[in-house]
Design a protein around this motif. Structure first.
Motif, PDB file in Angstrom:
ATOM      1  N   VAL A  76     -49.886  15.901  -3.727  1.00 32.76           N
ATOM      2  CA  VAL A  76     -48.705  15.334  -3.340  1.00 32.76           C
ATOM      3  C   VAL A  76     -48.957  14.438  -1.838  1.00 32.76           C
ATOM      4  N   LEU A  77     -48.969  13.157  -1.956  1.00 36.34           N
ATOM      5  CA  LEU A  77     -49.256  12.347  -0.714  1.00 36.34           C
ATOM      6  C   LEU A  77     -47.960  11.748  -0.373  1.00 36.34           C
ATOM      7  N   VAL A  78     -48.189  11.395   0.788  1.00 38.67           N
ATOM      8  CA  VAL A  78     -46.745  10.730   1.486  1.00 38.67           C
ATOM      9  C   VAL A  78     -47.408   9.520   2.373  1.00 38.67           C
ATOM     10  N   ALA A  79     -46.370   8.793   2.503  1.00 37.62           N
ATOM     11  CA  ALA A  79     -46.540   7.588   3.494  1.00 37.62           C
ATOM     12  C   ALA A  79     -45.546   7.853   4.499  1.00 37.62           C
ATOM     13  N   THR A  80     -45.977   7.709   5.766  1.00 36.35           N
ATOM     14  CA  THR A  80     -45.050   7.951   6.681  1.00 36.35           C
ATOM     15  C   THR A  80     -45.402   6.577   7.708  1.00 36.35           C
ATOM     16  N   GLY A  81     -44.088   6.608   8.365  1.00 37.12           N
ATOM     17  CA  GLY A  81     -44.013   5.613   9.478  1.00 37.12           C
ATOM     18  C   GLY A  81     -44.017   6.269  10.835  1.00 37.12           C
ATOM     19  N   HIS A  82     -43.681   5.437  11.778  1.00 34.79           N
ATOM     20  CA  HIS A  82     -43.831   6.014  13.171  1.00 34.79           C
ATOM     21  C   HIS A  82     -42.268   6.020  13.579  1.00 34.79           C
ATOM     22  N   PRO A  83     -41.606   7.065  14.321  1.00 36.70           N
ATOM     23  CA  PRO A  83     -42.449   8.387  14.610  1.00 36.70           C
ATOM     24  C   PRO A  83     -42.785   9.102  13.193  1.00 36.70           C
ATOM     25  N   ARG A  84     -41.887   9.157  12.275  1.00 29.87           N
ATOM     26  CA  ARG A  84     -42.303  10.018  11.099  1.00 29.87           C
ATOM     27  C   ARG A  84     -41.497   9.669   9.952  1.00 29.87           C
ATOM     28  N   PRO A  85     -40.610   8.962   9.624  1.00 29.39           N
ATOM     29  CA  PRO A  85     -39.901   8.946   8.667  1.00 29.39           C
ATOM     30  C   PRO A  85     -40.672   8.644   7.160  1.00 29.39           C
ATOM     31  N   LEU A  86     -40.483   9.449   6.332  1.00 26.83           N
ATOM     32  CA  LEU A  86     -41.269   9.470   4.959  1.00 26.83           C
ATOM     33  C   LEU A  86     -40.566   7.881   4.338  1.00 26.83           C
ATOM     34  N   LEU A  87     -41.744   7.238   3.951  1.00 25.29           N
ATOM     35  CA  LEU A  87     -41.718   5.991   3.505  1.00 25.29           C
ATOM     36  C   LEU A  87     -41.712   6.197   1.963  1.00 25.29           C
ATOM     37  N   GLY A  88     -42.361   7.033   1.586  1.00 23.47           N
ATOM     38  CA  GLY A  88     -42.845   7.024   0.131  1.00 23.47           C
ATOM     39  C   GLY A  88     -43.677   8.203  -0.157  1.00 23.47           C
ATOM     40  N   SER A  89     -43.861   8.513  -1.702  1.00 23.88           N
ATOM     41  CA  SER A  89     -44.535   9.633  -2.012  1.00 23.88           C
ATOM     42  C   SER A  89     -45.194   9.298  -3.342  1.00 23.88           C
TER      43      SER A  89
END
Length: 155
Positions: free
Chosen positions: A50-63
């Protein structure tokens, strides 16, 4: 392809991402959803990534969810989801590239996926990334929608 938003990072998901993964699943899909229990199992599985794309500071943008079979050189992209407000910003492309790299790292020679025939945005993403249409499954999804099967050679 649009550039990935500044500060975006793709990494392997951790158990601390579980709540956000389930929330993203609920926002992204109206049927054929992964449950909390399924995500928990996949996070600890040798046959899933399972991969995740995160932004700053930490919101999950995608998986992205990948499956691997023992003694098979073909990986399967089971799911790719992007937050609605992050769509069209390169997050899906970054996750797809990371999925391809994860498959190569595991020695796979191809990556396959299924996509709804009415999901033009996803189809465009996959075709721009070099996937080719290899088949069709009628009434593949819970709601009766058809799916197209795609494959990308990793050699």
């Amino acid at each position: 392809m649009p550039p990935v938003p500044a500060g975006t990072r793709v990494r392997r998901a951790a158990s601390s991402d579980l709540d956000e993964l389930v929330a993203l699943e609920q926002r992204s899909f109206s049927s054929d959803r992964l449950s909390r229990a399924q995500y928990r199992r996949h996070l600890d599985s040798d046959s899933a990534v399972v991969l995740v794309a995160t932004g700053h500071p930490r919101p999950l943008l995608g998986s992205a969810v990948l499956f691997f079979r023992k003694r098979s050189s073909v990986g399967r992209l089971y799911s790719l989801a992007t937050r609605p407000e992050a769509r069209g910003q390169g997050v899906g492309a970054a996750l797809l590239e990371a999925a391809v790299n994860a498959c190569r790292h595991r020695g796979c020679h191809a990556l396959r996926l299924e996509v709804r025939t009415d999901n033009a945005a996803a189809i465009g993403l996959y075709e721009r990334a070099g996937f080719r249409h290899i088949g069709c499954y009628e009434r593949y999804y819970q709601d009766g929608a058809d799916a197209w099967r795609y494959e990308k050679s990793l050699d």
